[in-house]
Design a protein around this motif. Sequence first.
Motif, mmCIF file in Angstrom:
data_model
loop_
_atom_site.group_PDB
_atom_site.id
_atom_site.type_symbol
_atom_site.label_atom_id
_atom_site.label_comp_id
_atom_site.label_asym_id
_atom_site.label_seq_id
_atom_site.Cartn_x
_atom_site.Cartn_y
_atom_site.Cartn_z
ATOM 1 N N PHE A 73 3.860 75.361 23.310
ATOM 2 C CA PHE A 73 5.402 75.655 23.895
ATOM 3 C C PHE A 73 5.803 74.240 24.253
ATOM 4 N N SER A 74 4.945 73.127 24.612
ATOM 5 C CA SER A 74 5.766 72.089 25.014
ATOM 6 C C SER A 74 6.595 71.396 23.765
ATOM 7 N N LEU A 75 5.735 71.244 22.901
ATOM 8 C CA LEU A 75 6.130 70.896 21.529
ATOM 9 C C LEU A 75 7.168 71.587 20.998
ATOM 10 N N GLN A 76 7.173 72.762 21.206
ATOM 11 C CA GLN A 76 8.304 73.656 20.585
ATOM 12 C C GLN A 76 9.700 73.355 21.574
ATOM 13 N N SER A 77 9.574 73.346 22.593
ATOM 14 C CA SER A 77 10.572 72.896 23.679
ATOM 15 C C SER A 77 11.118 71.597 23.322
ATOM 16 N N VAL A 78 10.051 70.678 22.942
ATOM 17 C CA VAL A 78 10.989 69.391 22.509
ATOM 18 C C VAL A 78 11.660 69.244 21.229
ATOM 19 N N MET A 79 11.118 70.067 20.355
ATOM 20 C CA MET A 79 11.911 70.134 18.914
ATOM 21 C C MET A 79 12.900 70.675 19.232
#
Length: 433
Positions: A73-79
């Motif tokens: 989820f964190s990576l998705q938020s950054v992207m």
Amino acid sequence: MGPNSPPRSTRVGQFIDVRRLLAGLDLYYGWFVVASCFLGGLLIYGLLYSFSVFFGHLVTAFGMSHANTSLIFSLQSVMMYVGAAVFGFTIDRYDVRRLFALGSVLIVGGLFGTSIFSSFLGVLVCYGIAVGIGFSIVMVIAYVTPVFWFERRRGIATGIATAGAGVGMMAMPPFARLLIEALGWQRAYFALALLVSVALAVATVLIADRPERLGIDASAEFVTTADDRSYPSAREQLRDVRSVVLSPSFAVFFLAFLGSYLVPLSLTVNFVEFARSVDIGAQAGVFAISVIGATNTIGKFVTGYLADRLDTTHVLAGNAVVIGVLTVPITQIHDAGVVLAMSALFGFGYAGLGALMTPVMADLFGAENLNGLFGVASVSSAFAGALGPYLANLSFDLYGTYIPVFLGMALISVLSAGLFLLARQWAETGVRA
């Protein structure tokens, strides 16, 4: 053919006949754009907050800690939010529909990939990166485009468009839970990919960037005529955006959004696991997300109505306070009825963050480069979405509770209300570094 019809010489993509048909109706085409943006927001945020339902299954499937699993989820938020900063500039240079279609392909492709790959790395790439980038494109278009179609009724138009996020939060988590129970978590993602592909295709047909580019008369909405509005070069746009971004008022605005988004992005994505941890049941967590989505939807309309009649920045600051204050009873009173009641009120507060971001930015910094400014401001949500859930799950792994982190974020949200007001004061007085 009606007065809002584009000229017959206009050729914008293969679906131009559909738009011409709709433009010929006795209804301002901007409302079809709002409908498209509503649908885009519904799908993005419905999928985003359904992650809470999938989260426990991912922990089990990969045998990893809560903190490490939350990196998806964190990576998705950054992207999603860093990508919004990049595509915020691109959208001003290219056809909105083509970019919307690109974002749709990335979302659907990423969901199909998630349903196929069984490794953590595969899900991280497909769901974290591909879907996240697709979200970034559709989000910027969905949240910013209505501003270019409305001025007199901008508050209510953006409220309706962004209400799609609340509907998605309300409907998709329980739907995802039913799919998981019937099909398993990966086949559930496959089913969602099929559904989302159809809905995004409809939204792509309807979307359009500005009235004047379709030859639509928008004089009833705008004080400024189409001829008075100019489109700067890329270099001019970057220069203008840079001058705003480097101002103290924008920096304070950026920090205010970061602080106010910590609780919503951390609590909602972990609500199912939080509900389990305080013994009110996973079903109560899923229901709480849906309740937040329902009141978030209503709150978007209420917030849009208030924003058209009151000071938009004060309304936005009030929402930040509501979010922070209501987090306390949600985390401290471990009764399903109380949690659901407080979640309902929480949804009203959360509604204003998305609904008022672009109108407040237009008020404080102007609408000339709003796509670019929206993208830069959205990076604040990338920080909130990357740090908040990870810290909350790290707390759970170490201490078996989410509560201390949630309460700390609640305090930050209340303090962020003051930053919104400070940003307005500095923007109006021209405070410089």
